[in-house]
Motif scaffolding. Structure first.
Motif, PDB file in Angstrom:
ATOM      1  N   PRO A  85       0.812  -1.234   0.000  1.00  0.00           N
ATOM      2  CA  PRO A  85       0.000   0.000   0.000  1.00  0.00           C
ATOM      3  C   PRO A  85       0.840   1.278   0.000  1.00  0.00           C
ATOM      4  CG  PRO A  85      -0.763  -1.563   1.670  1.00  0.00           C
ATOM      5  CD  PRO A  85       0.571  -2.047   1.197  1.00  0.00           C
ATOM      6  N   THR A 132      -3.667  -0.091  -2.873  1.00  0.00           N
ATOM      7  CA  THR A 132      -2.379  -0.045  -3.574  1.00  0.00           C
ATOM      8  C   THR A 132      -2.486   0.906  -4.750  1.00  0.00           C
ATOM      9  OG1 THR A 132      -1.886  -2.332  -2.946  1.00  0.00           O
ATOM     10  CG2 THR A 132      -0.613  -1.393  -4.752  1.00  0.00           C
ATOM     11  N   ILE A 153      -5.476  -5.595   0.343  1.00  0.00           N
ATOM     12  CA  ILE A 153      -4.617  -4.454   0.054  1.00  0.00           C
ATOM     13  C   ILE A 153      -4.797  -3.935  -1.370  1.00  0.00           C
ATOM     14  CG2 ILE A 153      -2.890  -5.190   1.732  1.00  0.00           C
ATOM     15  CD1 ILE A 153      -1.231  -6.275  -0.544  1.00  0.00           C
TER      16      ILE A 153
END
Length: 335
Positions: free
Chosen positions: A40, A79, A75
């Protein structure tokens, strides 16, 4: 007959294709914590490519990738995409994963990966297909499978990789066949020809490899029911116990009454390696759990019957040509 052309599917970055496959038991491992923090926080193309490559490398160390995919799902929304240098295109986590997988496929084609990593790679790709990070229709995936089967065809009975490649292709088709079955063109161009080819190649390969092919054919016959996953075989743990007995006899035995105690250590280690594969992941086999499903037959008659029922064309027997209408694998062949 109802037209099968109405069975269409959309392909998008996070589109749900069909119902999720049945869950398999297991103690699952996911992404390393360090990668969970880094992804991230990536801010450049280089960082995103490096992180995606590490995700693929982490996947090659696992047998089951379901938890890893769930970590990616968590995630993925956070991201950030990055602008590619010298291009107007944007690099996302999905496209970075595809490129990292393409690099691993090139290593696979050059014969650099052991059996456990070959199976892990195709299992990871199959799980990514179910999560719709990649499509089963990816040209690079099909090209890799055809190349692996070409290699197996030229090396059957000569080296172990021939068996590994057939196992990996059979497992991948058994895992994502339910998705491919929604598209008649994929059935015609990919699923039927490759299924036919792994069936032909399995005739001269070990029984463990034949079991992968049997699961593919039976699972398709049962309309893709049941949970399918890779697991370390029970026979490995039995052989491991025998190997430990050899070690104990060599280390603790009395040379006057125990022949293994007098054997030099290098020779004893060779005996242990012969009894048991060195790494549990080298003893991975396919597991299919479904109610009232019989075990694989003790003889190879089922495989001989399958091969004899294939189209007579030599190209079809090699897997490069197989008509959906005449294939013994196609559901409409029985109507």
């Amino acid at each position: 007959m109802r037209s099968r052309l109405r069975c269409r599917r959309s392909i998008g970055p996070r589109h749900s294709l069909v119902a999720s496959p049945e869950e398999a038991p297991g103690d699952l491992k996911g992404l390393p914590e360090e990668l969970m923090r880094r992804l991230p926080a990536v801010s450049s193309e280089k960082e995103l490519r490096e992180a995606a490559a590490e995700v693929v490398q982490a996947a090659l160390q696992l047998v089951d990738h379901r938890h890893l995919i769930k970590d990616l799902d968590r995630i993925w929304p956070t991201t950030r995409a990055c602008q590619q240098m010298g291009s107007a295109e944007v690099l996302t986590l999905t496209s970075a994963l595809k490129q990292a997988l393409a690099c691993q496929i090139r290593d696979l084609e050059s014969g650099c990966l052991p059996r456990r990593k070959v199976l892990a790679l195709f299992n990871f790709i199959a799980e990514l297909c179910w999560a719709n990070y990649v499509s089963p229709s990816e040209h690079s995936i099909h090209s890799a499978m055809r190349l692996l089967l070409d290699t197996a065809f030229s090396g059957v009975g000569i080296n172990d990789p021939a068996a590994w490649y057939v196992e990996a292709c059979a497992y991948f088709l058994a895992k994502v066949g339910e998705i491919m079955a929604l598209n008649p063109l994929e059935v015609f161009n990919v699923l039927d020809p490759l299924s036919a080819r792994v069936g032909c190649l399995a005739r001269n390969l070990p029984r463990r490899t034949q079991h992968f092919v049997w699961v593919l054919l039976r699972r398709r016959h049962r309309l893709w029911r049941g949970a399918l996953y890779l697991s370390v075989s029970q026979s490995y743990w039995q052989d491991r116990a025998r190997s430990r007995l050899v070690f104990m006899a060599h280390s603790k035995g009395d040379p006057r009454s125990c022949a293994l105690a007098a054997v030099p250590r290098p020779a004893c280690e060779s005996i242990m390696n012969f009894v048991c594969e060195r790494c549990p992941l080298d003893a991975v086999e396919v597991t299919w759990t479904i109610p009232e499903e019989p075990e694989m037959p003790a003889t190879d008659d089922w495989l001989a019957d399958f091969v004899s029922s294939m189209p007579a064309s030599p190209k079809a027997r090699e897997g490069s040509e197989c008509s959906e209408a005449t294939s013994p694998l196609s559901p409409i062949a029985d109507e």
